[in-house]
Scaffold this active site. Structure first.
Site: not given
Length: 893
Positions: A573, A557, A674, A552
């Site tokens: 990540k 990032g 988030d 993803g």
């Protein structure tokens, strides 16, 4: 050691004047318990000063004091010949003593980044005594002046970080041929200057950060740097044509070139290279393709002059006859005049001038040109005037036709061969005024030259042989301290310690790497939290961050999947470089220290991290079913079945429990951020886990202030956070309500394809809730609920509306939201509840007993050691004022 203890406040845990210092926590002694060999107070939350008596610890090998609040003058480590490792990062030291590092003959690692309160100091030349140095990290440490030309004295130096200082001048020549792999010199206040040609001979380079300086000239041919993967050159004064070899470096993955004045063809990097070019350069075209022949010729001319900035600023576009300074053309667009006289240009005269076949006038007078006059210029059939007077030219004088007005006065070495001017004999076109030596003299000179050449060759051979022997010896010695031990995740992950860690940005890396494509038996490990993973391993298990392994892409990032050699599946990540500046580095490291300890079955576990240069990589457990976002919005494209209501509400409950847990840690300055479907990950059985949580610090008013990055996409932000940037637990509740709306409707929070009055999900959904009958027409059509399920959907919709109330005090606590969702999931549970589902807690226990059991089950009891029972009570969600009576569920866990 008593002096050190008395100078620190509070006393480090496990240190007491009533106990022998060899029994103090994180203090190591020799076998006789007579001499201290190691002190580790990394992140010990101590303040105070360091006493000068530290210098008397004659057998000390390592001292780690990073990430504390120490102040005052640094102690002198003078003549501590056993000292190998010094970690002082992230403190508040104010001065550096004169003989700070004098006589440290065993020093391997010096890391003192992030001491921004230091008074100005220069890199001492006596550091050459530390010939075993491997890592020198001193970013943001108030260093000024030039970088001394001493790097030929460090045959093992691999990591050099001098970012965010006040260095100036040029790169030292002794960089050439060094073993430096990671070179961080970015963001100097005044700016390093000159060319970066020395990099062409630094074959071991893997990462180079030179951004935010004043480097100029062209970018050299870096084809020898086959391991280079990250090259940051933005925000300088680079000019000239990019060497084609730059686009074919085998391991290059990231390069920035914006905010320079680069010229020539637009760079065409391979697809796997993340290249940031920007719009401020002076490429002939704004897309890949060849430049006009005259433009290409003039750029070769500029290259011989060192690509002056004055030419780069003017010579833009793909038409040399349109506004280019010093150039005049005829009506057909042919260059006929080049007038560069009296410009102060240095460099040489390029033979490429001969390609301008229509040129009539060439004025190069009154500059600082060296080298020879290319004989090929005599072939210019249209040339009428050629002026090279008042330069420093040498070598043969070409013979031009009588029709050419040729002025070469004022070049005192012209007609002579001189080594410093680059002149050579045998250049085409013309004879020499000085070639009348007799044959005997010529033979004698040749014999003498041959003898001298043989002698020089022998001396060089012996020198190279001795150097190779010395290198082999030093590498064998280095292997004794360079190896890394494995961990529970296999040989890829290790717990860092002072003696084998290599810091990145104030440790990080923070921001990216120490990597090598060679033998992995000596992989460097970065310090920071509990578990560090080398960049080499992450590259290996993700197939060099291959596009095929992308899970993803987010605002900070790209996430890649990988599998370690022991079969552990991971998600890596790779955070965008530059997202977090210097201010965020200490917070990032503190985050790691907390996150690697926090475990909850509804939070994605952070398994480790890597800090390399300015890049940060986080390694999480792998969630094979992807994200909630994919199952809600992309299920058809990905070949999934649509989520049932049972699955959706179960996912919502799991997410709520994870966020509730994070809110219970608010006393530890830890909170979720988030929250959106792309950060809700799903396991094999579709159980949800929350990712992307982080550290938030207390503000004086008791609220939470986010000090690093803005959280989430705008549509998920609570009004008070979008306008004032304030973070409370109620901001998370708002985002949770938005996620509930997406679960119900199958619509994204912002959908530009919809009419304006329906494009913003929250605004539209609030209108839907005015009339309950509207809800059935607004929900995801794939749900097709029966009456019982529809009632369940209505309850969740009502909860979503309250969670997204405009005023924070009108929103429920997350614990209350969990209590609303819990009974909706219970109806699908088996008759005998799974102990794991109830967290292993007997509901008949008292609250203190239940809390203790819950903490033990979650593996976080250490996080609450200092919390009183009264503090624990405060984390129990209460029904908020202004919350409507339609919510009748009990306010308890």
């Amino acid at each position: 050691m008593s002096k050190l203890l008395s100078s620190l406040s509070p006393a480090p845990t496990g240190w007491s004047s009533g106990t022998h210092f060899c029994k103090w926590t994180n203090v190591n002694c020799d076998t006789t318990n007579s001499f201290v060999t190691g002190i580790n107070l990394d992140s010990a939350s101590v303040s105070g000063t360091l006493p000068p008596e530290i210098n008397t610890l004659s057998q000390l090998k390592s001292i780690a004091l990073q990430k504390n609040s120490l102040s005052g003058s640094l102690p002198s480590f003078e003549n501590m010949t056993a000292l190998e490792q010094i970690f002082l990062d992230g403190n508040g030291f104010t001065s550096v003593p004169k003989n700070f590092l004098l006589g440290l003959t065993s020093l391997q690692t010096l890391s003192m980044s992030g001491n921004y309160k230091l008074g100005p100091w220069e890199i001492p030349t006596y550091l050459t005594e530390s010939s075993t140095l491997v890592t020198f990290n001193a970013g943001n440490a108030s260093i000024y002046g030039v970088i001394p030309d001493i790097f030929g004295s460090f045959p093992n130096l691999q990591n050099l970080r001098l970012s965010y200082n006040n260095l100036n001048g040029s790169l030292p020549k002794s960089f050439s041929g060094s073993e430096i792999q990671n070179l961080w010199l970015n963001n100097q206040q005044e700016g390093l200057s000159g060319t970066i040609d020395v990099l062409a001979n630094m074959a071991q380079l893997t990462q180079v950060w030179l951004q935010e300086n004043a480097f100029s000239g062209g970018i050299p041919d870096l084809s020898k740097c086959v391991n280079l993967f990250d090259l940051q050159l933005r925000d300088n004064r680079f000019t000239g044509v990019l060497p084609p070899s730059l686009m074919s470096l085998p391991n290059l993955l990231n390069i920035t070139l914006q905010n320079n004045k680069l010229q020539g063809p637009y760079p065409n990097f391979p697809a796997e290279v993340q290249a940031t070019i920007g719009t401020t350069n002076s490429f002939c075209l704004q897309k890949a393709g060849p430049c006009d022949p005259q433009v290409s010729t003039l750029l070769v001319v500029a290259g011989a002059l060192g690509y002056p900035m004055s030419l780069a600023q003017s010579w833009t576009g793909n038409r040399a006859c349109t506004g280019w300074s010093f150039i005049n053309c005829d009506i057909k667009g042919n260059v006929v005049v080049v007038n560069m006289g009296k410009q102060g240009f240095s460099g040489t005269i390029s033979p490429a001038f001969a390609n301008l076949t229509f040129m009539r006038t060439l004025m190069l007078n009154d500059n600082k040109l060296t080298g020879t006059i290319p004989g090929v210029l005599t072939t210019l059939s249209q040339l009428q005037t050629f002026d090279v007077s008042n330069n420093n030219l040498s070598g043969p004088v070409p013979v031009f036709p009588a029709s050419v007005k040729f002025n070469n006065a004022g070049n005192v070495f012209l007609g002579q061969n001189v080594s410093d001017g680059g002149g050579t004999s045998g250049m085409p076109g013309g004879g020499s005024d000085s070639g009348s030596n007799g044959s005997g003299s010529s033979k004698g000179s040749a014999s003498a030259g041959m003898i001298a050449g043989v002698v020089i060759a022998v001396v060089l051979f012996i020198g190279v042989l001795l150097f190779v022997m010395f290198k082999c010896c030093m590498k064998r010695r280095h292997k004794r301290f360079g190896r890394v031990e494995g961990s529970e995740l296999g040989k890829e992950m290790v717990k860092t310690n002072v003696t084998n860690s290599v810091q990145g940005y104030a440790g990080v890396p923070s921001e990216l790497h120490s990597n090598s494509s060679g033998d992995h038996s000596e992989i460097p490990i970065f310090e920071g939290g509990n578990v560090a993973i080398s960049i080499q391993i992450l590259r290996q298990v993700t197939d060099n961050f291959s596009e095929k392994n992308v899970l993803g892409r987010g605002g900070f990032g790209i996430v890649y999947k990988g599998e370690l050699h022991d079969g552990t599946r991971i998600a890596v990540k790779r955070m965008e470089s530059g997202v977090m500046g210097t201010k965020g580095m200490n917070e990032f490291q503190a985050e790691i220290a907390v996150l690697t300890k926090v475990r909850h079955r509804h939070l994605v576990a952070l398994l480790g991290y890597c800090i390399n240069g300015s890049e940060r990589l986080l390694v999480y457990e792998y969630m094979p079913q992807g994200t909630l976002s994919q199952h809600l919005f992309e299920w058809e494209e990905l070949g999934y079945q649509p989520l049932t209501w049972k699955q959706r509400v179960t996912i919502a409950l799991d997410v709520g429990r994870g966020v509730e847990y994070l809110h219970s840690l608010a006393q530890q300055s830890f909170i979720h951020r988030d929250l959106k479907p792309s950060n809700i990950l799903l396991s094999d059985d579709m159980r949800a886990k929350v990712a992307d949580f982080g550290l938030v610090k207390h503000a004086p008013d008791g609220k939470y202030s986010l000090e690093t990055r803005l959280a989430g996409t705008f549509g998920y932000l609570a009004p008070e956070y979008a306008a004032t940037g304030r973070v409370t637990t109620k901001v998370d509740v708002y985002a949770f309500g938005v996620v509930l709306m997406e679960i119900i409707t199958g619509r994204k929070v912002l959908d530009e394809r919809m009419p304006d009055d329906r494009s913003h999900l929250v605004t539209w959904f609030r209108r839907v809730l005015i009339n309950k009958d509207n809800l059935r027409n607004s929900m995801d059509p794939t749900l097709d609920p029966d009456d019982e399920t529809y009632e369940s959907i209505c309850k969740v919709a009502e909860l979503a509306g309250h969670c997204t109330a405009r005023e924070p005090y009108q929103r429920p606590d997350m614990g209350h939201a969990v209590n609303i969702l819990g009974p909706l999931v219970e109806q699908w549970k088996p008759s005998k509840p799974d102990e794991e589902e109830s967290f292993g807690i007997d509901l008949h226990m008292s609250l203190p007993q239940a809390l203790q059991r819950w903490q033990a089950t979650e593996g976080t009891s250490r996080m609450f050691d200092d919390l009183s029972y009264s503090q624990t009570q405060s984390s129990i969600p209460a029904k908020p004022s202004g919350f409507v009576d339609s919510f009748s569920s009990t306010d308890c866990r």
